[in-house]
Design a protein around this motif. Structure first.
Motif, mmCIF file in Angstrom:
data_model
loop_
_atom_site.group_PDB
_atom_site.id
_atom_site.type_symbol
_atom_site.label_atom_id
_atom_site.label_comp_id
_atom_site.label_asym_id
_atom_site.label_seq_id
_atom_site.Cartn_x
_atom_site.Cartn_y
_atom_site.Cartn_z
ATOM 1 N N VAL A 169 50.729 23.441 46.633
ATOM 2 C CA VAL A 169 50.204 22.405 45.738
ATOM 3 C C VAL A 169 50.804 21.046 46.067
ATOM 4 O O VAL A 169 50.101 20.028 46.123
ATOM 5 C CB VAL A 169 50.478 22.783 44.272
ATOM 6 N N MET A 170 52.103 21.000 46.316
ATOM 7 C CA MET A 170 52.748 19.716 46.615
ATOM 8 C C MET A 170 52.331 19.196 47.986
ATOM 9 O O MET A 170 52.207 17.978 48.177
ATOM 10 C CB MET A 170 54.261 19.853 46.520
ATOM 11 N N THR A 171 52.088 20.091 48.930
ATOM 12 C CA THR A 171 51.600 19.658 50.239
ATOM 13 C C THR A 171 50.227 19.004 50.098
ATOM 14 O O THR A 171 49.963 17.931 50.663
ATOM 15 C CB THR A 171 51.517 20.856 51.201
ATOM 16 N N ILE A 172 49.351 19.632 49.332
ATOM 17 C CA ILE A 172 48.015 19.077 49.122
ATOM 18 C C ILE A 172 48.089 17.776 48.341
ATOM 19 O O ILE A 172 47.422 16.781 48.681
ATOM 20 C CB ILE A 172 47.124 20.104 48.394
ATOM 21 N N ALA A 173 48.909 17.743 47.295
ATOM 22 C CA ALA A 173 49.044 16.522 46.491
ATOM 23 C C ALA A 173 49.570 15.375 47.345
ATOM 24 O O ALA A 173 49.114 14.230 47.208
ATOM 25 C CB ALA A 173 49.978 16.772 45.311
ATOM 26 N N ALA A 174 50.518 15.664 48.235
ATOM 27 C CA ALA A 174 51.067 14.618 49.101
ATOM 28 C C ALA A 174 50.003 14.086 50.052
ATOM 29 O O ALA A 174 49.909 12.870 50.281
ATOM 30 C CB ALA A 174 52.249 15.175 49.894
ATOM 31 N N GLU A 175 49.195 14.969 50.602
ATOM 32 C CA GLU A 175 48.138 14.529 51.507
ATOM 33 C C GLU A 175 47.087 13.703 50.772
ATOM 34 O O GLU A 175 46.567 12.722 51.309
ATOM 35 C CB GLU A 175 47.505 15.740 52.191
ATOM 36 N N ARG A 176 46.770 14.079 49.543
ATOM 37 C CA ARG A 176 45.807 13.289 48.773
ATOM 38 C C ARG A 176 46.413 11.940 48.385
ATOM 39 O O ARG A 176 45.717 10.923 48.348
ATOM 40 C CB ARG A 176 45.369 14.048 47.512
ATOM 41 N N LEU A 177 47.714 11.924 48.109
ATOM 42 C CA LEU A 177 48.377 10.661 47.800
ATOM 43 C C LEU A 177 48.331 9.730 49.001
ATOM 44 O O LEU A 177 48.107 8.520 48.862
ATOM 45 C CB LEU A 177 49.830 10.921 47.380
ATOM 46 N N GLU A 178 48.521 10.296 50.200
ATOM 47 C CA GLU A 178 48.434 9.481 51.413
ATOM 48 C C GLU A 178 47.028 8.924 51.594
ATOM 49 O O GLU A 178 46.851 7.755 51.957
ATOM 50 C CB GLU A 178 48.811 10.319 52.638
ATOM 51 N N MET A 179 46.017 9.749 51.328
ATOM 52 C CA MET A 179 44.634 9.311 51.516
ATOM 53 C C MET A 179 44.249 8.197 50.543
ATOM 54 O O MET A 179 43.388 7.373 50.833
ATOM 55 C CB MET A 179 43.684 10.493 51.336
ATOM 56 N N THR A 180 44.884 8.170 49.378
ATOM 57 C CA THR A 180 44.495 7.198 48.346
ATOM 58 C C THR A 180 45.512 6.068 48.199
ATOM 59 O O THR A 180 45.442 5.303 47.237
ATOM 60 C CB THR A 180 44.340 7.913 46.984
ATOM 61 N N ARG A 181 46.440 5.961 49.146
ATOM 62 C CA ARG A 181 47.508 4.977 48.970
ATOM 63 C C ARG A 181 46.983 3.539 49.011
ATOM 64 O O ARG A 181 47.650 2.612 48.510
ATOM 65 C CB ARG A 181 48.601 5.172 50.019
ATOM 66 N N LEU A 182 45.822 3.329 49.636
ATOM 67 C CA LEU A 182 45.270 1.975 49.724
ATOM 68 C C LEU A 182 44.374 1.631 48.531
ATOM 69 O O LEU A 182 43.920 0.498 48.416
ATOM 70 C CB LEU A 182 44.471 1.824 51.025
ATOM 71 N N MET A 183 44.117 2.619 47.673
ATOM 72 C CA MET A 183 43.310 2.339 46.492
ATOM 73 C C MET A 183 44.122 1.571 45.456
ATOM 74 O O MET A 183 45.344 1.744 45.346
ATOM 75 C CB MET A 183 42.818 3.656 45.855
ATOM 76 N N ARG A 184 43.454 0.749 44.700
ATOM 77 C CA ARG A 184 44.127 0.043 43.608
ATOM 78 C C ARG A 184 44.245 0.985 42.416
ATOM 79 O O ARG A 184 43.260 1.512 41.906
ATOM 80 C CB ARG A 184 43.317 -1.203 43.219
ATOM 81 N N ARG A 185 45.486 1.224 42.021
ATOM 82 C CA ARG A 185 45.745 2.107 40.887
ATOM 83 C C ARG A 185 46.693 1.416 39.920
ATOM 84 O O ARG A 185 47.435 0.512 40.301
ATOM 85 C CB ARG A 185 46.391 3.432 41.351
ATOM 86 N N ARG A 186 46.668 1.903 38.712
ATOM 87 C CA ARG A 186 47.625 1.396 37.743
ATOM 88 C C ARG A 186 49.042 1.774 38.180
ATOM 89 O O ARG A 186 49.267 2.853 38.742
ATOM 90 C CB ARG A 186 47.334 1.976 36.368
ATOM 91 N N PRO A 187 50.014 0.909 37.929
ATOM 92 C CA PRO A 187 51.388 1.212 38.362
ATOM 93 C C PRO A 187 51.912 2.537 37.812
ATOM 94 O O PRO A 187 52.733 3.193 38.454
ATOM 95 C CB PRO A 187 52.194 0.024 37.810
ATOM 96 N N ALA A 188 51.424 2.924 36.629
ATOM 97 C CA ALA A 188 51.918 4.161 36.016
ATOM 98 C C ALA A 188 51.369 5.409 36.692
ATOM 99 O O ALA A 188 51.883 6.511 36.458
ATOM 100 C CB ALA A 188 51.551 4.190 34.533
ATOM 101 N N ALA A 189 50.343 5.269 37.544
ATOM 102 C CA ALA A 189 49.708 6.444 38.136
ATOM 103 C C ALA A 189 50.683 7.220 39.013
ATOM 104 O O ALA A 189 50.787 8.450 38.904
ATOM 105 C CB ALA A 189 48.481 6.023 38.946
ATOM 106 N N SER A 190 51.417 6.523 39.888
ATOM 107 C CA SER A 190 52.361 7.207 40.770
ATOM 108 C C SER A 190 53.502 7.829 39.981
ATOM 109 O O SER A 190 53.951 8.945 40.278
ATOM 110 C CB SER A 190 52.905 6.226 41.812
#
Length: 377
Positions: A169-190
């Motif tokens: 789960v953490m491997t997949i979550a990390a890869e999805r976090l990498e894929m979306t790192r350029l998206m604009r997100r609220r600071p609290a999201a991370s």
């Protein structure tokens, strides 16, 4: 005498790719056979094999460590471009062979060695690029080390499975976090994501000593992670595109739905409800294998030098997987034969996907071979 011909790097890697492919393939087939035999599905007759008892006992280890651990290890080794990094998938594949056909204690400790090397590979990744997603990959690798140590020490599934699934789960979550790192997100999201994953690790740590409390925390973390991914992942946007991007988004969003179901089922199991099969397989098949199906058309060309012709036919094994899970986990909760039939369809969907990938590779070669012939005229 003629001058010796040089072998291209790509050709030199063909035997290695064949070896790793064989290790992962044997682990997958043995793991699926063990899962089916546990439900009384004889394909073929389990009594015809002297090693059936071994495979029955290590079904989960073959799938998590032997198949997924080897595939993820190969992907990471290719990324870091160091030969020693391939020790991890080699050890996990060899460990799976021992678990299924040889001395199981040796297999378990080979899996521990694989996880330790894999952790070292991820430490190198962090050293090269210190970022949120690389740190999560390293933490996921550490979770695999803990799970494999508990498995080698003879602990039961209630202690081992949470760590194994935390790794995935953490491997997949990390890869999805990498894929979306350029998206604009609220600071609290991370911050929220890291809090949820910390909760997941806390649930895993508690599960061995306090299964009820640990299971409730773990299930809640899975459900919260599913909600986070559904809200913040780029898939909710790319699902409206076309081609391979849309296909990947469908795989991801379907997987997130099963992740949420797994969280609820995991908590229900901790409370004493008969939802263990739903907890394990909504997570292991519905979530993890959906991620594998979604990423394979992109990852395989990178790690195996296999080019695929993408088409709408990729949706067929994906649909088969989800429908088979409905049969197994929903209808199968009322009938053991339906549950066994659903498990058989699970295996058939995975085989269907493997055949689809092979067909896509052949289609690409035929298409580009024809184009090359036309250009040569």
């Amino acid at each position: 005498m003629g001058r010796p011909t040089k072998t291209s790097p790509a050709r030199r890697w063909i035997p290695a790719r064949a070896l790793f492919g064989a290790l992962a393939g044997v682990s997958l087939v043995a793991g699926m056979a063990g899962g089916l035999w546990r439900l009384g599905v004889a394909v073929p007759d389990p009594h015809s094999f002297t090693w059936t008892g071994q495979v029955l006992l290590v079904h989960a280890a073959l799938m998590v460590c032997g198949f997924l651990g080897t595939v993820i290890g190969i992907e990471r080794a290719v990324a870091v471009k160091h030969r020693w990094a391939f020790v991890a998938p080699l050890a996990s594949g060899a460990g799976a062979l021992c678990l299924a056909f040889g001395p199981q204690a040796a297999g378990a400790w080979l899996c521990v060695a694989a996880a330790v090397f894999f952790l070292a590979v991820n430490a190198l990744v962090v050293w090269r690029q210190r970022a949120a997603h690389t740190l999560l990959l390293a933490v996921g690798a550490a979770a695999w080390v803990v799970g494999n140590l508990l498995f080698a020490a003879g602990r039961d599934g209630s202690a081992v499975f949470p760590w194994w699934f935390a790794f995935l789960v953490m491997t997949i979550a990390a890869e999805r976090l990498e894929m979306t790192r350029l998206m604009r997100r609220r600071p609290a999201a991370s911050v929220t994501l890291h809090a949820v994953l910390a909760l997941l690790l806390a649930g895993a740590a508690c599960s061995g000593a306090a299964p009820r409390a640990g299971g409730l925390v773990y299930g809640a973390a899975l459900a919260l992670l599913a909600a986070w991914l559904a809200v913040f992942d780029v898939a909710r946007r790319t699902v409206f595109t076309r081609g391979i991007s849309r296909y990947m988004a469908v795989c991801l969003l379907g997987g997130y739905a099963w992740l949420g179901i797994a969280g609820v089922a995991w908590a229900a199991t901790a409370l004493g409800w008969p939802a263990r099969d739903a907890a394990l397989h909504a997570l292991g098949l519905g979530f993890v294998i959906s991620m594998v199906m979604g990423h394979a058309p992109v990852v395989l060309p990178a790690i195996a030098r296999i080019k695929l012709r993408f088409g709408a036919f990729f949706y067929l094994p994906l649909a088969a997987l989800h429908l088979s899970l409905v049969v197994r986990l929903a209808l199968g909760s009322f009938s053991d034969p339906l549950r066994a039939a659903g498990a058989s369809l699970n295996a058939a969907a995975i085989v269907f996907f493997a055949v689809t990938v092979a067909g896509a590779a052949v289609a690409w070669r035929i298409q580009h071979g024809a184009e090359g012939a036309r250009k040569a005229r």
